[in-house]
Scaffold this motif. Structure first.
Motif, PDB file in Angstrom:
ATOM      1  N   GLY A 144       0.806  -1.210   0.000  1.00  0.00           N
ATOM      2  CA  GLY A 144       0.000   0.000   0.000  1.00  0.00           C
ATOM      3  C   GLY A 144       0.838   1.257   0.000  1.00  0.00           C
ATOM      4  N   TRP A 145       0.284   2.295   0.619  1.00  0.00           N
ATOM      5  CA  TRP A 145       0.912   3.624   0.635  1.00  0.00           C
ATOM      6  C   TRP A 145       0.790   4.257   2.003  1.00  0.00           C
ATOM      7  CZ3 TRP A 145       3.775   5.215  -3.337  1.00  0.00           C
ATOM      8  CH2 TRP A 145       3.612   4.535  -4.542  1.00  0.00           C
ATOM      9  N   LEU A 146       1.786   5.055   2.339  1.00  0.00           N
ATOM     10  CA  LEU A 146       1.804   5.840   3.571  1.00  0.00           C
ATOM     11  C   LEU A 146       1.929   7.302   3.170  1.00  0.00           C
ATOM     12  CD1 LEU A 146       2.237   6.370   6.659  1.00  0.00           C
ATOM     13  CD2 LEU A 146       4.682   5.987   6.220  1.00  0.00           C
ATOM     14  N   GLU A 147       1.087   8.127   3.762  1.00  0.00           N
ATOM     15  CA  GLU A 147       1.168   9.572   3.549  1.00  0.00           C
ATOM     16  C   GLU A 147       1.256  10.227   4.918  1.00  0.00           C
ATOM     17  OE1 GLU A 147      -1.560  12.732   1.220  1.00  0.00           O
ATOM     18  OE2 GLU A 147      -2.530  11.739   2.915  1.00  0.00           O
ATOM     19  N   VAL A 148       2.240  11.095   5.096  1.00  0.00           N
ATOM     20  CA  VAL A 148       2.393  11.842   6.341  1.00  0.00           C
ATOM     21  C   VAL A 148       2.414  13.318   5.987  1.00  0.00           C
ATOM     22  CG1 VAL A 148       3.841  12.256   8.361  1.00  0.00           C
ATOM     23  CG2 VAL A 148       3.761   9.969   7.353  1.00  0.00           C
ATOM     24  N   PHE A 149       1.518  14.081   6.632  1.00  0.00           N
ATOM     25  CA  PHE A 149       1.439  15.517   6.372  1.00  0.00           C
ATOM     26  C   PHE A 149       0.673  16.177   7.516  1.00  0.00           C
ATOM     27  CE2 PHE A 149      -0.541  19.312   4.499  1.00  0.00           C
ATOM     28  CZ  PHE A 149       0.588  19.941   4.000  1.00  0.00           C
ATOM     29  N   ALA A 150       1.175  17.308   7.995  1.00  0.00           N
ATOM     30  CA  ALA A 150       0.484  18.119   9.009  1.00  0.00           C
ATOM     31  C   ALA A 150       0.104  17.304  10.252  1.00  0.00           C
ATOM     32  CB  ALA A 150      -0.747  18.802   8.403  1.00  0.00           C
ATOM     33  N   ASN A 151       1.067  16.547  10.777  1.00  0.00           N
ATOM     34  CA  ASN A 151       0.892  15.732  11.974  1.00  0.00           C
ATOM     35  C   ASN A 151      -0.213  14.678  11.829  1.00  0.00           C
ATOM     36  OD1 ASN A 151       2.135  15.236  14.515  1.00  0.00           O
ATOM     37  ND2 ASN A 151       0.270  15.941  15.509  1.00  0.00           N
ATOM     38  N   GLN A 152      -0.411  14.220  10.590  1.00  0.00           N
ATOM     39  CA  GLN A 152      -1.368  13.157  10.325  1.00  0.00           C
ATOM     40  C   GLN A 152      -0.693  12.102   9.465  1.00  0.00           C
ATOM     41  OE1 GLN A 152      -5.096  14.513   8.720  1.00  0.00           O
ATOM     42  NE2 GLN A 152      -5.123  16.307  10.036  1.00  0.00           N
ATOM     43  N   ALA A 153      -0.953  10.845   9.778  1.00  0.00           N
ATOM     44  CA  ALA A 153      -0.440   9.730   8.983  1.00  0.00           C
ATOM     45  C   ALA A 153      -1.635   8.953   8.457  1.00  0.00           C
ATOM     46  CB  ALA A 153       0.436   8.827   9.834  1.00  0.00           C
ATOM     47  N   ARG A 154      -1.614   8.685   7.164  1.00  0.00           N
ATOM     48  CA  ARG A 154      -2.674   7.887   6.542  1.00  0.00           C
ATOM     49  C   ARG A 154      -2.004   6.678   5.901  1.00  0.00           C
ATOM     50  NH1 ARG A 154      -5.597  11.574   3.818  1.00  0.00           N
ATOM     51  NH2 ARG A 154      -6.928  11.745   5.632  1.00  0.00           N
ATOM     52  N   VAL A 155      -2.464   5.492   6.303  1.00  0.00           N
ATOM     53  CA  VAL A 155      -1.947   4.234   5.781  1.00  0.00           C
ATOM     54  C   VAL A 155      -3.055   3.615   4.933  1.00  0.00           C
ATOM     55  CG1 VAL A 155      -1.054   1.955   6.393  1.00  0.00           C
ATOM     56  CG2 VAL A 155      -0.510   3.932   7.836  1.00  0.00           C
ATOM     57  N   LEU A 156      -2.787   3.466   3.651  1.00  0.00           N
ATOM     58  CA  LEU A 156      -3.740   2.865   2.714  1.00  0.00           C
ATOM     59  C   LEU A 156      -3.137   1.541   2.267  1.00  0.00           C
ATOM     60  CD1 LEU A 156      -4.322   6.072   0.582  1.00  0.00           C
ATOM     61  CD2 LEU A 156      -5.738   5.251   2.461  1.00  0.00           C
ATOM     62  N   ILE A 157      -3.701   0.427   2.739  1.00  0.00           N
ATOM     63  CA  ILE A 157      -3.099  -0.875   2.471  1.00  0.00           C
ATOM     64  C   ILE A 157      -4.135  -1.885   1.973  1.00  0.00           C
ATOM     65  CG2 ILE A 157      -1.041  -0.729   3.909  1.00  0.00           C
ATOM     66  CD1 ILE A 157      -2.589  -1.843   6.248  1.00  0.00           C
ATOM     67  N   ALA A 158      -3.639  -2.873   1.259  1.00  0.00           N
ATOM     68  CA  ALA A 158      -4.509  -3.906   0.692  1.00  0.00           C
ATOM     69  C   ALA A 158      -5.199  -4.725   1.775  1.00  0.00           C
ATOM     70  CB  ALA A 158      -3.706  -4.816  -0.232  1.00  0.00           C
ATOM     71  N   GLU A 159      -4.492  -4.935   2.886  1.00  0.00           N
ATOM     72  CA  GLU A 159      -5.073  -5.707   3.987  1.00  0.00           C
ATOM     73  C   GLU A 159      -4.355  -5.409   5.288  1.00  0.00           C
ATOM     74  OE1 GLU A 159      -4.459  -9.885   2.957  1.00  0.00           O
ATOM     75  OE2 GLU A 159      -2.699  -9.226   1.862  1.00  0.00           O
ATOM     76  N   ALA A 160      -5.077  -5.576   6.389  1.00  0.00           N
ATOM     77  CA  ALA A 160      -4.529  -5.430   7.740  1.00  0.00           C
ATOM     78  C   ALA A 160      -5.188  -6.513   8.586  1.00  0.00           C
ATOM     79  CB  ALA A 160      -4.833  -4.048   8.300  1.00  0.00           C
ATOM     80  N   ILE A 161      -4.388  -7.542   8.909  1.00  0.00           N
ATOM     81  CA  ILE A 161      -4.939  -8.715   9.598  1.00  0.00           C
ATOM     82  C   ILE A 161      -4.277  -8.854  10.968  1.00  0.00           C
ATOM     83  CG2 ILE A 161      -5.263 -11.221   9.473  1.00  0.00           C
ATOM     84  CD1 ILE A 161      -4.843 -10.899   6.391  1.00  0.00           C
ATOM     85  N   PRO A 162      -5.067  -8.907  12.041  1.00  0.00           N
ATOM     86  CA  PRO A 162      -4.480  -9.136  13.363  1.00  0.00           C
ATOM     87  C   PRO A 162      -3.734 -10.476  13.361  1.00  0.00           C
ATOM     88  CG  PRO A 162      -6.775  -8.450  13.567  1.00  0.00           C
ATOM     89  CD  PRO A 162      -6.531  -8.738  12.110  1.00  0.00           C
ATOM     90  N   PRO A 163      -2.552 -10.534  13.986  1.00  0.00           N
ATOM     91  CA  PRO A 163      -1.769 -11.780  13.982  1.00  0.00           C
ATOM     92  C   PRO A 163      -2.544 -13.009  14.446  1.00  0.00           C
ATOM     93  CG  PRO A 163      -0.445 -10.001  14.836  1.00  0.00           C
ATOM     94  CD  PRO A 163      -1.841  -9.460  14.675  1.00  0.00           C
TER      95      PRO A 163
END
Length: 139
Positions: free
Chosen positions: A71-90
């Motif tokens: 995916g992608w990570l964007e950091v700007f103005a004290n904000q982080a946005r993580v846009l990813i295909a999946e996020a699975i708890p271990p």
């Protein structure tokens, strides 16, 4: 990590919806060029993310972990946005199933013509499954 440290706003999104939204002390992930830790007031950046363990440090005593897809990570103005295909708890990862998927991915890599789009897709899937299996076996 000091509890009094200022925080950053973070949002983690997948195609299925929002995984997390709120304040963090630190966000840790892996980009195409290496590991990165994002703290409050981090310099602006955009980075391509690769499969890894995403760690959301909510406080000094609480860290939420996910198997992160590409995916992608964007950091700007004290904000982080993580846009990813999946996020699975271990705890939701099945090591047995991942081993089977790894065998399949290795077979597809071996069968595909090197340099082809099919070979590249199989390589990416193999790396993703290897990473998720590592995370599953650590839980």
């Amino acid at each position: 990590m000091a509890e009094g440290r200022s925080k950053l706003e973070a949002q983690v999104l997948t195609p299925e919806g929002e995984v997390f939204s709120g304040e963090l002390v630190q966000l840790s992930t892996r980009t195409a060029v290496g590991e990165v830790g994002i703290l409050a007031r981090h310099a602006p950046m955009v980075a391509r993310l690769v499969p890894t363990e995403l760690r959301l440090h909510v406080s000094e005593n609480e860290t939420r972990r996910y198997a992160q897809g590409e995916g992608w990570l964007e950091v700007f103005a004290n904000q982080a946005r993580v846009l990813i295909a999946e996020a699975i708890p271990p705890e939701d990862l099945d090591a047995g199933e991942l081993r089977e998927r790894l065998d399949d991915a290795q077979r597809r890599v071996a069968e595909a013509t090197e340099g082809s789009a099919t070979h590249e897709r199989a390589q990416r899937e193999k790396r993703r499954v290897e990473t998720f299996l590592e995370i599953a076996e650590r839980k």
